[in-house]
Design an enzyme around this catalytic site. Structure first.
Site, PDB file in Angstrom:
ATOM      1  CD  GLU A 281      -3.351  -6.137   0.722  1.00 44.76           C
ATOM      2  OE1 GLU A 281      -4.328  -5.425   1.085  1.00 44.76           O
ATOM      3  OE2 GLU A 281      -2.794  -7.253   1.186  1.00 44.76           O
TER       4      GLU A 281
ATOM      5  CE  LYS B 178      -5.756  -2.286   2.001  1.00 44.18           C
ATOM      6  NZ  LYS B 178      -6.347  -3.591   2.112  1.00 44.18           N
ATOM      7  CD  GLN B 179      -0.936  -1.508   2.323  1.00 40.49           C
ATOM      8  OE1 GLN B 179      -1.749  -1.969   1.973  1.00 40.49           O
ATOM      9  NE2 GLN B 179      -0.173  -2.094   3.118  1.00 40.49           N
TER      10      GLN B 179
ATOM     11  CD1 TRP C 237       2.382  -7.617   5.246  1.00 34.16           C
ATOM     12  CD2 TRP C 237       4.043  -6.550   4.497  1.00 34.16           C
ATOM     13  NE1 TRP C 237       1.750  -6.326   4.804  1.00 34.16           N
ATOM     14  CE2 TRP C 237       2.968  -5.635   4.403  1.00 34.16           C
ATOM     15  CE3 TRP C 237       5.422  -5.932   4.150  1.00 34.16           C
ATOM     16  CZ2 TRP C 237       2.852  -4.433   3.582  1.00 34.16           C
ATOM     17  CZ3 TRP C 237       5.253  -4.829   3.448  1.00 34.16           C
ATOM     18  CH2 TRP C 237       4.065  -3.968   3.087  1.00 34.16           C
ATOM     19  CG  ASP C 238       0.410  -6.681   9.203  1.00 33.02           C
ATOM     20  OD1 ASP C 238       0.504  -7.242   7.869  1.00 33.02           O
ATOM     21  OD2 ASP C 238      -0.533  -6.275   9.474  1.00 33.02           O
TER      22      ASP C 238
END
Ligand code: IFM
Length: 727
Positions: free
Chosen positions: A467, A580-581, A325-326
């Site tokens: 994630e 995580k993000q 998806w980046d």
């Protein structure tokens, strides 16, 4: 200065890092920034885009081509080798403006100083070609041997992938061709040289390579020079890759190095004229942002091949060379604003791989299109069910990225819709774009779970962008993106009313009549978590706030091994609120007009200290939202972290025991977004361009161009305001 990346001194411990940092490429191939005398131990690689191979049951990954730049100089039988020789000075440099790599090493030898200089580029005018100029001089006359050719004994993570090597030579051209194990792809590399000196020449053939050995006496003070034109073709390009490669390498060499370089530089100048962002007042930020743009330009499929950009670009086989998806969420905006035709190539890749996404949906018992988490050439998912290896037991761990990261389909639909909105090209919808969007919406319709007691649809058992928390219910980001996908599917059908025949054809082809009604029901009934009325916080997923509330440092201190994976069943972060993000913050960034400034600020402040930024996709999103909230000083460190990730090499290198290093094009795209959409506050709404600058303290001015519907606009912003004019 801010066009050059320079490293001096041997720094052998950074060989892998510099391989990434000094990468050259042209969308078709990436050539790592290693020395000419290096081999597979130093991770030399010419990584090819969109061509993959699987060896046994190991992970499927892109193919690295034989190394056509291999060159080793010997003086009196002594190899001039950065790894082992005595070195007086050494420097490696990347000129980003011209996309040219240079190296200069002065060795201390018995015969005095020996200087080697090389220059190389990956042609931007013919993406099958790599060119190099290699020269050397000696302080004292001595007998030299130069071995230069094609080294087929190459670095692979899960290889070897190439077999049945065949060698070829004619005149100044030599070539190697080999066949891949799985799909029997043919890969051919040819190398033609020109040299300024006479020598006794011998051909050396090894099992996997072919080289010329040139012996002669080099006179003191004379510069001896060699140029190489290396051509690479595969059976995905042509039926006869060997013939094509030989022809291309030979004829390129006829033009001469300087002519080829001039054409290459002119093309890069053209690309930079549309994509450069100038920053006045902050050289460090300027260099980092340019470097990010350089990485995007070298990796993108400018030449129209239907490939997309892998998560580690063309820096190697890490992450299986797969598309995540980046691309849509982090890189696409840069291309949409600066090179819309290239953006369309990226979108075409998703259209081309729709059947792969359909197969994946079926595999899990759903309808529509469930795009691959790690997508390869036909959209098959390279992500394994056991995608991380436990550092303690060395056993693969069950992870759920492949089966539960359903937000990927929304990213694809959203990318297509953004491209359509920017270009207003109905053909994009007609020629596959609408089909993808409708199939993605159908997937969510089939995935959604109706809770009669709550009278709503939910998306249960998913993984959001964070994630570390697997199999959660109602991840706010995922639900919002799914709702958006439903919305754009409905809008796409409306837009297609401009061509009723095509619209009817599509509905018939997809048998979509009933789905259209169901989408309306889902639109009204899909649960999207809202900000809490008292706190303003959006809960990342059901039950998130009940998890242990601790700090990133506390969680880090619980690691028994620094490479331990933080997520999954036993991960140190899994039962905590440490993420995580960017997750909720990403949602708020994407849908910033739907939430109040107060809500955005509260969530930023809540989630930031709980975010590990363990993914390079994270800091840019915090930078973007900070700009939106109106606080560029909050944003600045996140911007710098993003923009310099491949310059400093300060990124995670392992997930469990698996190497995840390489370049970070999503962060590169994120750096551009943070600068242009964040600090400059660029927005395009209904064809109207506006800026709303929030420049960091040090920045006096930013200037850049964008392309909108075939027109080029120049934009300048200062702290006081901005101006936009047509060029
Ligand atoms: O897509 C990302 C993911 O969000 C975090 N792990 C790495 C992937 C590839 O960059």
């Amino acid at each position: 200065m801010s066009w050059h990346v320079i490293e001096t001194g041997r720094q052998l411990e950074k060989t892998v890092d510099f391989g990434n940092k000094f990468l050259i490429g042209n969308g078709y191939l990436g050539y790592r920034g290693t020395m000419e005398e290096y081999g597979k131990e130093e991770l030399v690689a010419c990584n090819l885009a969109g061509i993959y191979d699987q060896r046994g049951s190991a992970w499927r990954e892109p193919i690295n081509a034989p190394n056509g730049f291999y060159t080793q100089l010997f003086i009196d039988n002594q190899a001039m080798d950065l790894r082992t020789s005595e070195v007086i000075t050494h420097s490696q440099e990347l000129d980003m403006q011209r996309a040219v790599h240079q190296r200069k090493t002065v060795f201390a030898e018995k015969v005095g100083e020996v200087t080697i200089e090389s220059e190389r580029f990956a042609s931007s005018t013919d993406n099958h070609l790599l060119h190099m100029r290699y020269s050397f001089s000696l302080e004292k006359t001595a007998r030299v041997r130069l071995v230069t050719g094609i080294d087929g004994d190459i670095w692979d993570i899960n290889g070897p992938h190439l077999f049945d090597y065949d060698e070829y030579s004619e005149g100044q051209t030599i070539a190697v061709s080999a066949v891949s194990g799985e799909l029997k792809h043919k890969i051919a590399v040819a190398d033609t040289i020109s040299r300024t000196f006479e020598a006794e020449e011998q051909l050396l053939e090894t099992e996997k390579g072919v080289f010329r050995q040139l012996d002669f006496t080099a006179q003191a003070g004379v510069v001896y020079q060699l140029t190489k034109s290396v051509a690479i073709y595969t059976s995905q390009d042509t039926k006869e890759p060997l013939d094509e490669a030989v022809k291309a390498s030979f004829s390129a060499n006829q033009f001469g190095y300087e002519v080829l370089k001039q054409a290459h530089e002119a093309e890069w100048q053209n690309r930079w004229s549309l994509s450069d962002v100038e920053i006045e007042g902050d050289d460090e930020a300027q260099l980092a942002l340019r470097y990010s743009i350089y990485q995007l330009l070298l990796t993108a499929p400018y030449h129209g091949q239907t490939t997309s950009i892998p998560a580690r670009g063309l820096s190697g086989q890490t992450y299986k060379g797969a598309i995540f998806w980046d691309t849509e969420m982090f890189m696409l905006p840069f291309f949409l604003y600066t090179a819309p035709e290239t953006a369309k190539n990226l979108i075409d890749y998703r259209i081309k791989t729709l059947n792969g996404a359909r197969d994946k949906a079926k595999e899990y018992g759903f309808r529509g299109a469930f795009y691959a988490w790690e997508s390869q050439e036909s959209g098959q998912d390279a992500c394994s069910d056991y995608n991380v290896t436990d550092v303690f037991t060395n056993r693969p761990m069950r992870t759920y990225f492949r089966d539960k990261q359903i937000h990927i389909s929304a990213a694809v639909a959203c990318g297509i819709w953004q491209t359509y909105l920017m270009t207003e090209d109905l053909n994009l919808l007609i020629n596959g774009g609408a089909e993808v969007i409708l199939e993605c919406a159908r997937f969510y319709n089939s995935y959604a779970y109706y809770r009669p007691e709550k009278e709503r649809f939910e998306l249960i058992d998913v993984i959001g962008p964070d994630e570390y928390h697997e199999r959660v219910y109602n991840n706010a980001y995922t639900n919002k993106m799914a709702a958006y996908t439903i919305d754009i599917a409905i809008q796409a059908l409306e837009r297609l009313e401009a061509d009723p025949t095509k619209r009817e054809e599509l509905i018939r082809k997809l048998d979509y009549q009933r789905d259209m009604e169901q989408l309306q029901t889902l639109k009204e009934g899909l649960y999207v978590p809202k900000p809490n009325e008292q706190t303003g916080l959006i809960e990342q997923f059901d039950g998130y706030f009940d998890l242990e509330d601790t700090t990133v440092e506390t969680v880090r201190s619980r690691l028994l091994d620094p490479k331990e994976y933080w997520g999954g069943a036993y991960g140190v972060a899994a039962d905590t609120q440490i993420l995580k993000q960017a997750d909720v913050v990403l949602l708020l960034t994407l849908f910033k007009d739907e939430y109040s400034k107060e809500v955005k600020k509260r969530n930023w402040q809540y989630y930031e200290p709980r975010t590990e930024h363990g993914s390079s996709l994270s800091p840019c999103i915090y930078a973007l939202l900070a700009c939106d909230i109106g606080d560029p000083e909050w944003a600045y460190p996140y911007f710098m972290k993003t923009a310099s990730v491949d310059l400093t090499g300060a990124s995670k290198q392992f997930a469990g025991t698996i190497y995840i290093g390489g370049t970070h094009p999503a962060a590169n795209g994120g750096a551009w977004m943070a600068a242009v959409l964040g600090f400059a506050g660029l927005e395009i709404k209904d064809g109207e361009i506006s800026v709303n600058p929030k420049l960091p303290e040090k920045w006096q001015k930013m200037s850049f161009s964008i392309q909108l519907k075939q027109e080029i606009y120049r934009i300048e912003v200062t702290k006081e305001g901005g101006s936009v004019w047509k060029q």
